[in-house]
Design a protein around this motif. Structure first.
Motif, short mmCIF file in Angstrom:
data_model
loop_
_atom_site.label_atom_id
_atom_site.label_comp_id
_atom_site.label_asym_id
_atom_site.label_seq_id
_atom_site.Cartn_x
_atom_site.Cartn_y
_atom_site.Cartn_z
N ALA A 36 45.79 -169.76 -34.66
CA ALA A 36 45.38 -168.48 -35.25
C ALA A 36 45.87 -167.31 -34.41
CB ALA A 36 43.86 -168.43 -35.39
N GLY A 37 45.72 -167.41 -33.10
CA GLY A 37 46.09 -166.30 -32.22
C GLY A 37 47.59 -166.06 -32.18
N LEU A 38 48.38 -167.12 -32.14
CA LEU A 38 49.84 -166.96 -32.06
C LEU A 38 50.47 -166.64 -33.41
CD1 LEU A 38 50.87 -169.77 -29.53
CD2 LEU A 38 50.28 -167.37 -29.09
N SER A 39 49.72 -166.82 -34.49
CA SER A 39 50.22 -166.49 -35.84
C SER A 39 49.90 -165.05 -36.23
CB SER A 39 49.59 -167.44 -36.87
OG SER A 39 49.92 -168.78 -36.61
N ALA A 40 49.05 -164.39 -35.46
CA ALA A 40 48.63 -163.02 -35.80
C ALA A 40 49.76 -162.03 -35.57
CB ALA A 40 47.42 -162.63 -34.95
N PRO A 41 49.76 -160.89 -36.28
CA PRO A 41 50.80 -159.88 -36.06
C PRO A 41 50.88 -159.42 -34.60
CG PRO A 41 49.55 -159.40 -38.05
CD PRO A 41 48.85 -160.54 -37.38
N ARG A 42 49.72 -159.29 -33.96
CA ARG A 42 49.67 -159.03 -32.52
C ARG A 42 49.06 -160.26 -31.86
NH1 ARG A 42 47.80 -152.65 -31.94
NH2 ARG A 42 49.59 -151.78 -33.08
N LYS A 43 49.88 -161.01 -31.19
CA LYS A 43 49.46 -162.32 -30.67
C LYS A 43 48.35 -162.16 -29.64
CE LYS A 43 53.87 -164.73 -31.41
NZ LYS A 43 54.58 -163.68 -32.17
N SER A 44 47.41 -163.12 -29.66
CA SER A 44 46.30 -163.12 -28.70
C SER A 44 45.82 -164.55 -28.52
CB SER A 44 45.16 -162.23 -29.19
OG SER A 44 44.57 -162.77 -30.37
N LEU A 45 45.09 -164.76 -27.42
CA LEU A 45 44.44 -166.04 -27.16
C LEU A 45 43.05 -165.76 -26.62
CD1 LEU A 45 47.38 -167.95 -25.43
CD2 LEU A 45 46.43 -168.46 -27.69
N PRO A 46 42.04 -166.55 -27.01
CA PRO A 46 40.67 -166.31 -26.52
C PRO A 46 40.56 -166.57 -25.02
CG PRO A 46 40.66 -167.68 -28.51
CD PRO A 46 42.07 -167.62 -28.02
N CYS A 47 39.94 -165.65 -24.31
CA CYS A 47 39.84 -165.78 -22.85
C CYS A 47 38.95 -166.94 -22.42
CB CYS A 47 39.36 -164.47 -22.23
SG CYS A 47 37.71 -163.94 -22.73
N LYS A 48 38.12 -167.47 -23.31
CA LYS A 48 37.25 -168.59 -22.93
C LYS A 48 38.07 -169.82 -22.53
CE LYS A 48 36.51 -170.34 -27.65
NZ LYS A 48 35.48 -170.57 -28.70
N TYR A 49 39.33 -169.91 -22.97
CA TYR A 49 40.15 -171.07 -22.64
C TYR A 49 40.83 -170.95 -21.28
CZ TYR A 49 39.29 -172.47 -27.45
OH TYR A 49 38.68 -172.84 -28.62
N PHE A 50 40.58 -169.88 -20.55
CA PHE A 50 41.05 -169.79 -19.17
C PHE A 50 40.46 -170.92 -18.31
CE2 PHE A 50 41.57 -164.93 -19.44
CZ PHE A 50 42.96 -165.00 -19.45
N TYR A 51 39.25 -171.36 -18.64
CA TYR A 51 38.44 -172.08 -17.67
C TYR A 51 38.48 -173.60 -17.81
CZ TYR A 51 36.95 -167.35 -16.82
OH TYR A 51 36.96 -166.02 -16.53
N ASP A 52 39.69 -174.17 -17.72
CA ASP A 52 39.78 -175.60 -17.46
C ASP A 52 39.60 -175.80 -15.96
OD1 ASP A 52 42.20 -174.59 -16.51
OD2 ASP A 52 43.41 -176.19 -17.38
N ARG A 53 39.83 -176.99 -15.46
CA ARG A 53 39.59 -177.24 -14.03
C ARG A 53 40.46 -176.34 -13.16
NH1 ARG A 53 39.85 -183.17 -10.98
NH2 ARG A 53 39.05 -182.45 -8.98
N GLU A 54 41.75 -176.25 -13.48
CA GLU A 54 42.66 -175.42 -12.68
C GLU A 54 42.30 -173.95 -12.80
OE1 GLU A 54 45.81 -174.34 -10.17
OE2 GLU A 54 44.84 -176.27 -10.54
N GLY A 55 41.99 -173.51 -14.03
CA GLY A 55 41.63 -172.11 -14.23
C GLY A 55 40.36 -171.74 -13.50
N SER A 56 39.37 -172.63 -13.48
CA SER A 56 38.13 -172.36 -12.78
C SER A 56 38.38 -172.23 -11.28
CB SER A 56 37.11 -173.47 -13.06
OG SER A 56 36.75 -173.50 -14.43
N ALA A 57 39.25 -173.09 -10.73
CA ALA A 57 39.57 -173.01 -9.31
C ALA A 57 40.30 -171.70 -8.99
CB ALA A 57 40.42 -174.21 -8.90
N LEU A 58 41.20 -171.29 -9.86
CA LEU A 58 41.92 -170.03 -9.65
C LEU A 58 40.97 -168.85 -9.73
CD1 LEU A 58 45.18 -170.78 -11.66
CD2 LEU A 58 45.07 -170.22 -9.22
N PHE A 59 40.00 -168.91 -10.65
CA PHE A 59 39.05 -167.80 -10.73
C PHE A 59 38.19 -167.71 -9.48
CE2 PHE A 59 35.07 -165.73 -11.97
CZ PHE A 59 35.59 -164.51 -12.38
N ASP A 60 37.81 -168.86 -8.92
CA ASP A 60 37.08 -168.84 -7.65
C ASP A 60 37.91 -168.15 -6.57
OD1 ASP A 60 34.90 -170.10 -8.75
OD2 ASP A 60 35.38 -172.08 -7.94
N ALA A 61 39.24 -168.40 -6.58
CA ALA A 61 40.12 -167.75 -5.60
C ALA A 61 40.21 -166.25 -5.84
CB ALA A 61 41.51 -168.38 -5.66
#
Length: 333
Positions: A36-61
Motif C-alpha cells: 500500500a505504501g509503495l503504491s501510493a502517489p507519495r510513497k511511505s512506510l509505517p514507522c512501526k516496522y522500524f522495530y525488528d531486532r536490528e532496528g530496536s538495537a539501533l534505536f537503543d544506540a
C-alpha cells in the motif's frame, strides 16, 4: 523467566505452532502495508516496522547519542519527578508501558512506586520484548511482569482482575508525536475508552525548539539514525523478498516548521526499479519514501489536544531548558 506471568512464561519458552502462526500473520500485515505504501502517489512506510531486532538495537544506540536530547532529558525529568508521580499513582499500581523497547526508563518508576503490583510492557518487536521482560522480571521479583507482543495502536485489554483506576499507562519517548494530530486525538480517545474510567496516563511529549537542534537529533554525525532508517529497507529485503540496494537510498531528516514536525525520508539516488514480494515498484531519482513524522508541541498545545480526546490534564512538568515535557492525565469516562 522468573517473575513473568505464568501464561506468558509458557508461551515464550515453547515456540510452537501458535507462535509461528502469529509471526506469519504479522508478516502478512507487513507485506500488505508495504504494498500500500509503495503504491501510493507519495510513497511511505509505517514507522512501526522500524522495530525488528536490528532496528530496536539501533534505536537503543540512537538514544545514547549526544545529539539525541529526548532520551536523556526525559530520563532526568522522570528521575527528578519520580516521587511526585509515585504519589499520584498510589499503592499497588499496575503499570502499562506502550512501546516498551528495552524497558529502561520504566525502572525509575518501578523504583519509586509504592509496591507496584504489575508491569505490562507492550511492544511490536516480540523477540526484543521477551528478552527485556525477562531481564526486568529478574531484577524486580516482587513485580508480576506480563509482556504483550502487540501493535498497541490496534488496542489491547487489561488483564482480568486489573481495575482501571489502579492502572497507569506510561507512554514515553514522545512517541505520541509519530501520530498526526488528528490521529493522536483518535488514539488517545480510543485508549481511554478501552481501558476505562479512572485510568491514568503519563505521556512524554517533545517540545518545539530551534530547527538546528531538532534536525541534528534526527540526523546525527555518526550516521546511526541513517542506519536505523535504512534498516527498514533491509528488513523488507530479509522478510519480504525485497531487492532494495541500500547504497542507492539516502537518509534525510528535515524540520517542517509550518506543520511543526520532523520528517524522515529515504531518498532514491537514481532512477530504479525495486521488487518486493513479486511486485515491481518504480523510483525516480530524488523521489522519497516518507518513513516517519515526529510532531513537536507546546505544553499548552498538547494539553488542548489531549482535552479534545477526552483526557483531563492534571499535571505537566518540563526540564529547566524547556526541551521536553511530561503530562499526567486522567480518563474521566
Amino acid at each position: 523467566m522468573d517473575g513473568l506471568y505464568p501464561e506468558h512464561q509458557e508461551r515464550t519458552s515453547s515456540r510452537g505452532a501458535a507462535t509461528a502462526r502469529a509471526r506469519q500473520t504479522q508478516e502478512s500485515g507487513f507485506l500488505e502495508d508495504v504494498f500500500a505504501g509503495l503504491s501510493a502517489p507519495r510513497k511511505s512506510l509505517p514507522c512501526k516496522y522500524f522495530y525488528d531486532r536490528e532496528g530496536s538495537a539501533l534505536f537503543d544506540a540512537i538514544c545514547a547519542l549526544d545529539e539525541y536530547y529526548p532520551t536523556r532529558t526525559e530520563t532526568a525529568l522522570l528521575r527528578s519527578r519520580a516521587a511526585e508521580i509515585a504519589a499520584l499513582a498510589g499503592r499497588s499500581a499496575a503499570l502499562i508501558e506502550l512501546g516498551s523497547g528495552s524497558s529502561v526508563k520504566v525502572r525509575l518508576l518501578l523504583d519509586a512506586f509504592d509496591r507496584p503490583a504489575l508491569y505490562i510492557p507492550v511492544d511490536i518487536s516480540r523477540e526484543h520484548l521477551m528478552i527485556s521482560a525477562a531481564r526486568l522480571a529478574g531484577d524486580y521479583p516482587a513485580v508480576t511482569v506480563v509482556p504483550v507482543a502487540a501493535d498497541y495502536v490496534q488496542g489491547f485489554a487489561l488483564p482480568a482482575g486489573v481495575a482501571a483506576e489502579r492502572a497507569v499507562v506510561f507512554f514515553p519517548g514522545s512517541t505520541i508525536g509519530n501520530f498526526r494530530p488528528g490521529e493522536a486525538i483518535g488514539f488517545l480517545r480510543g485508549l481511554g475508552t478501552r481501558l476505562g474510567r479512572g485510568v491514568r496516563l503519563l505521556v512524554g511529549v517533545d517540545l518545539r525548539k530551534d530547527k538546528a537542534v531538532l534536525e541534528a537529533a534526527y540526523d546525527d554525525a555518526r550516521g546511526i539514525t541513517a542506519a536505523f532508517n535504512l534498516n527498514l529497507l533491509a528488513r523488507i529485503n530479509r522478510e519480504l523478498d525485497g531487492t532494495f540496494d541500500l547504497a542507492r537510498f539516502a537518509h534525510r531528516a528535515l524540520y517542517n516548521e509550518l506543520r511543526g514536525r520532523i520528517e524522515m525520508h529515504l531518498v532514491s539516488l537514481a532512477d530504479q526499479t525495486v521488487r518486493v514480494g513479486g511486485r515491481a515498484f518504480r523510483f525516480h531519482r530524488g523521489e522519497t519514501i516518507h518513513t516517519e513524522n515526529s510532531y513537536k508541541y507546546s505544553v499548552g498545545g498538547f494539553r488542548r489536544l489531549a482535552a479534545r480526546a477526552g483526557w483531563q490534564a492534571e499535571r505537566s512538568w518540563t526540564d529547566p531548558k524547556g526541551l521536553f515535557s511530561l503530562h499526567w492525565m486522567v480518563w474521566p469516562g
